[in-house]
Motif scaffolding. Sequence first.
Motif, mmCIF file in Angstrom:
data_model
loop_
_atom_site.group_PDB
_atom_site.id
_atom_site.type_symbol
_atom_site.label_atom_id
_atom_site.label_comp_id
_atom_site.label_asym_id
_atom_site.label_seq_id
_atom_site.Cartn_x
_atom_site.Cartn_y
_atom_site.Cartn_z
ATOM 1 N N THR A 1 0.855 -1.187 0.000
ATOM 2 C CA THR A 1 0.000 0.000 0.000
ATOM 3 C C THR A 1 0.889 1.234 0.000
ATOM 4 N N LEU A 2 0.390 2.304 -0.582
ATOM 5 C CA LEU A 2 1.209 3.514 -0.652
ATOM 6 C C LEU A 2 0.354 4.738 -0.908
ATOM 7 N N ASP A 3 0.924 5.877 -0.546
ATOM 8 C CA ASP A 3 0.376 7.178 -0.907
ATOM 9 C C ASP A 3 1.288 7.784 -1.972
ATOM 10 N N GLN A 4 0.699 8.202 -3.084
ATOM 11 C CA GLN A 4 1.480 8.767 -4.177
ATOM 12 C C GLN A 4 0.977 10.164 -4.508
ATOM 13 N N TYR A 5 1.927 11.100 -4.615
ATOM 14 C CA TYR A 5 1.626 12.491 -4.931
ATOM 15 C C TYR A 5 2.291 12.835 -6.271
ATOM 16 N N ASP A 6 1.535 13.443 -7.177
ATOM 17 C CA ASP A 6 2.045 13.794 -8.500
ATOM 18 C C ASP A 6 1.752 15.248 -8.814
ATOM 19 N N ALA A 7 2.701 15.884 -9.486
ATOM 20 C CA ALA A 7 2.497 17.241 -10.003
ATOM 21 C C ALA A 7 3.217 17.341 -11.336
ATOM 22 N N SER A 8 2.571 17.940 -12.327
ATOM 23 C CA SER A 8 3.212 18.073 -13.638
ATOM 24 C C SER A 8 2.673 19.288 -14.367
ATOM 25 N N VAL A 9 3.476 19.775 -15.312
ATOM 26 C CA VAL A 9 3.082 20.838 -16.216
ATOM 27 C C VAL A 9 3.449 20.386 -17.621
ATOM 28 N N GLU A 10 2.481 20.458 -18.544
ATOM 29 C CA GLU A 10 2.700 20.026 -19.920
ATOM 30 C C GLU A 10 2.340 21.170 -20.857
ATOM 31 N N HIS A 11 3.162 21.356 -21.888
ATOM 32 C CA HIS A 11 2.942 22.472 -22.813
ATOM 33 C C HIS A 11 3.092 21.980 -24.248
ATOM 34 N N GLN A 12 2.151 22.373 -25.106
ATOM 35 C CA GLN A 12 2.265 22.063 -26.531
ATOM 36 C C GLN A 12 2.892 23.240 -27.241
ATOM 37 N N ILE A 13 3.963 22.931 -28.003
ATOM 38 C CA ILE A 13 4.706 23.950 -28.743
ATOM 39 C C ILE A 13 4.297 23.858 -30.203
ATOM 40 N N GLY A 14 3.640 24.870 -30.695
ATOM 41 C CA GLY A 14 3.233 24.846 -32.091
ATOM 42 C C GLY A 14 2.253 23.718 -32.364
ATOM 43 N N ALA A 15 2.360 23.173 -33.574
ATOM 44 C CA ALA A 15 1.364 22.201 -34.013
ATOM 45 C C ALA A 15 1.691 20.771 -33.642
ATOM 46 N N ASN A 16 2.953 20.452 -33.346
ATOM 47 C CA ASN A 16 3.292 19.037 -33.233
ATOM 48 C C ASN A 16 4.375 18.726 -32.203
ATOM 49 N N GLN A 17 4.498 19.554 -31.160
ATOM 50 C CA GLN A 17 5.504 19.295 -30.139
ATOM 51 C C GLN A 17 4.900 19.486 -28.752
ATOM 52 N N THR A 18 5.308 18.649 -27.828
ATOM 53 C CA THR A 18 4.922 18.825 -26.426
ATOM 54 C C THR A 18 6.139 18.635 -25.536
ATOM 55 N N VAL A 19 6.139 19.323 -24.414
ATOM 56 C CA VAL A 19 7.172 19.153 -23.401
ATOM 57 C C VAL A 19 6.478 19.061 -22.054
ATOM 58 N N LYS A 20 6.981 18.207 -21.172
ATOM 59 C CA LYS A 20 6.321 17.999 -19.880
ATOM 60 C C LYS A 20 7.372 17.853 -18.787
ATOM 61 N N MET A 21 7.098 18.465 -17.629
ATOM 62 C CA MET A 21 7.901 18.291 -16.420
ATOM 63 C C MET A 21 7.002 17.702 -15.342
ATOM 64 N N ALA A 22 7.526 16.755 -14.591
ATOM 65 C CA ALA A 22 6.713 16.094 -13.560
ATOM 66 C C ALA A 22 7.568 15.809 -12.334
ATOM 67 N N TYR A 23 6.924 15.857 -11.168
ATOM 68 C CA TYR A 23 7.558 15.459 -9.906
ATOM 69 C C TYR A 23 6.591 14.537 -9.184
ATOM 70 N N TYR A 24 7.132 13.507 -8.515
ATOM 71 C CA TYR A 24 6.279 12.589 -7.761
ATOM 72 C C TYR A 24 6.985 12.167 -6.468
ATOM 73 N N TYR A 25 6.166 11.746 -5.521
ATOM 74 C CA TYR A 25 6.669 11.202 -4.254
ATOM 75 C C TYR A 25 5.773 10.033 -3.859
ATOM 76 N N LYS A 26 6.403 8.930 -3.435
ATOM 77 C CA LYS A 26 5.669 7.729 -3.043
ATOM 78 C C LYS A 26 6.117 7.309 -1.648
ATOM 79 N N ASN A 27 5.140 7.158 -0.750
ATOM 80 C CA ASN A 27 5.380 6.690 0.614
ATOM 81 C C ASN A 27 4.767 5.299 0.729
ATOM 82 N N ILE A 28 5.615 4.258 0.833
ATOM 83 C CA ILE A 28 5.186 2.876 0.635
ATOM 84 C C ILE A 28 5.254 2.090 1.945
ATOM 85 N N ARG A 29 4.264 1.210 2.123
ATOM 86 C CA ARG A 29 4.269 0.241 3.222
ATOM 87 C C ARG A 29 4.217 -1.168 2.634
#
Length: 878
Positions: A664-692
């Motif tokens: 079992t675990l608690d997972q936290y996610d945050a991300s920002v995604e951006h489309q550049i023009g007609a055919n490009q995307t870039v994404k940054m993400a951070y996550y943290y998982k606290n597991i038992r």
Amino acid sequence: MNDRNTPIHATRAWMIGAALCLLTGGAAYGDVVGRLHIVVKDADTEKPAAGADVVLHDTANVRPDITLKTDAAGGAVSPPLENHAWDVTTRADAFEADHRTINVAADNTTEVEVLLEPKTEKVIKIKDSRNLLRSSQTSDATERSRDFLNKYPATAGNPQSLPKLLITNPGFVESSVNVVHPRGEHASTSIYLDGVALPGALQGRAGQLLSPETVQSADILTGGYAPEYGSETAAILNLTLRAGTIAPLRSFSLQGGEFGTFDGGLTFGGQGGKTLTPGVEGPAPRRFRYLVDLNTRSTGNALEPPQPNDQTAHNFGRSSTLFGKFDYIAGDRDTFGLTLNAAPAETQIANRTGLPGKYAPIGQGFGYGGARNADGTIAQDAGSPDALGSGTLVLPSQQAAGQDIVQTDTNNFGMVNLRHTFSDTVTGLFGIGGSHSGLNLHNNSPSIDPNSFNPDGTLTQTDNSIEFNPTLNRVYDQTELQGSVTASAKSHTYKAGFELQEQRGNESYQFDPQSQLALDALAGVDGRLAPAGAGEVDGSGNPVLDVLGNQVYLATPGAKTPTLHVHRSGYYRAGYIQDTWTVTRRFTLNYGLRLDSYHQSQEASNGRDDEEDTSLTKTELSPRINASYLLAKGTVGRLSFNHLFTQPPLAQGAIVGTSIKPETLDQYDASVEHQIGANQTVKMAYYYKNIRNQDDTGILIPDTQIGAYTTLNYQFASVHGFELSYDLAPKNNVGLGGYLAYANSMAKAGGLDQSGAPAPEVNDHDQRNTVSAGISYTLPSQASAGLDIYYGSGEASSTLGSIVPTNSTVLDNGDRHDHTRVNLRLASSPTLIAGAVGLKLDVENIFDNRDVLNFNSGFSGTRFEQGRRVLVSIGGKF
């Protein structure tokens, strides 16, 4: 044997709850369909364009074109569409036509705004663009399509390998023997096929489960899971499978190259029966669809070998994938589907031939666990010079000694599903399926005389490069019943569903030790596996240890190595309810609850000791909340909190003597995604998982690599990481394309395992920096060139140190060893020869890097990168 520990009342309760879900409605379970809400406006005034025609074309060429007409508000909502790319063409009087490609998000209504330019006297080309950004999708996902597989040589060395596709996504670390580690965990990845969850398969299999050749598109989810996703939750693969096309498809491929590698494939499909649109001449959508994919592969370098030089030493493997998908549209409301898949494999366990002199301070790969050098010495400090096995003993390598261990895998599954439309806003998906999994080890190795003892009670064979002659059998059958219903309202998509899974299997283990050091190690793992006897103690009652740190075991003369039989059975139950709420055009919220319940019981006996029964039951309620917000045009931010429940991997943990607890675990996610023009995307993400109770799979008998695995629970663990990804899609499938997936992460474990031993401070699969990148260029003829790069800064298990406990020597300052692989693909036009046949050149690992991947790893022993493999193929249609 009957499962005496299964609580009958709990099973009945789950079945009643499942029936209520079906009767009261809810959402599609792990579905692969979504909708488009298209709003058409005048680009100059931004007023709604009523009466515009919107034509949706299936890029997979399976479904007929769908025509929508916008209402007074300029809007039109599509029926459920498969979650891959759809071409959308919008036309209206007094406006230029608009053409774009939309990636449909599963279980979601994707908002699409189309701004039509007023017609002018000058000629204007149709606008052509791609909507790569699925702004209303609340999960952290990456989409990989068939075009991606064709352009990039990620699977160049093994077209059957799904793990090779996964590592093109940020968060996946490539290990050895077909394993990828998602976001700091060992495996634990659920696969959904056309909306139906696939039962789990055995860990440690050398063959593949499902070929990428059968996949139309893959949504690879690593965070922000809606409550509908469960079972094994380190990652989710939501796959849309290929289906029979409107125009008949018949294709073949033949490939051959280095290491005696051969691969051959045949695919055929189409549609039959009555047409869905009467009166259409020529190819037309029909009620019955079929697709069959057959593939076979053989190679002399099947898995990562235990040395960098001789990579074909008893390392031959053959595997096949046999896939069939059949759909029948019974009417306007009902579609039936049948999916069948078999993936048998036979793989030799690679033999050690000895390591270069560089490794002499820590062991060159001779003797038990590879701790001995070519000159017969044990690589150790002077801590225990009199310990059993510490003397000089020149031994042949495993290969020279004739070790012959072979693993066979069976991976079969089948499922039937029904997709029913109750109304324009309510649909249901119901499925029943089953799987049969098997993993067997057998050997034809030479054997020592088990009754040849020294006067002190030890075997006369003190050490041997052949560690065990194993006979291992694991056979499991699983059945599943799944159901769900989706109800779409103006701004809500309500969902509920269930899964009922039964698991039952039998295992048997016999490890015939081929030396005294092997016998000591075996008794230390589990006394039920060793012949009758007792551990040696000195005059003070303290255990006498051998050179490898195991207590010397004195077997009773004439005692035979027993076979330990294990019967395991259990169930997994799950139900969920959720809502995807379009709060505003910018803000989407997915929230809900999932209830998971897991039960396992096992009975073990070796015919000598008393039979042992253990059982475990755990039920968990998991809240989930996931949000996406359109921060600006083309930019979306996502936040999520998930409480997750992961059932243990199949058929592991029996030898330890206790059932494995679900993670079992608690997972936290945050991300920002951006489309550049007609055919490009870039994404940054951070996550943290606290597991038992983290599940981590490793070698059953330490320091060996003979294909026998078990799973441990660590009391707690944590993982956190930063990910960066970039995707460039070629416009109109011509020109430059590329992708980048970078991850920086740390995976730490803690506490004790269930045997009472301390968990490692860092998981052996922890890799701090991972880069996967590719670039391609496609000509109008569809001839293309692609380059694929994978870099890993080194798992924790890549450090070089001795297995001998008295030896503190490490090489290269104990640093991790990075590894890099570069693949190349050059493909001609698919119509180069006779208008229907093309040629292709693949080079796996073009720089022939043979870096160490694992050294004395607790999971896979010692493994090195496979060398350069040049492959030439011919393929086409007929």
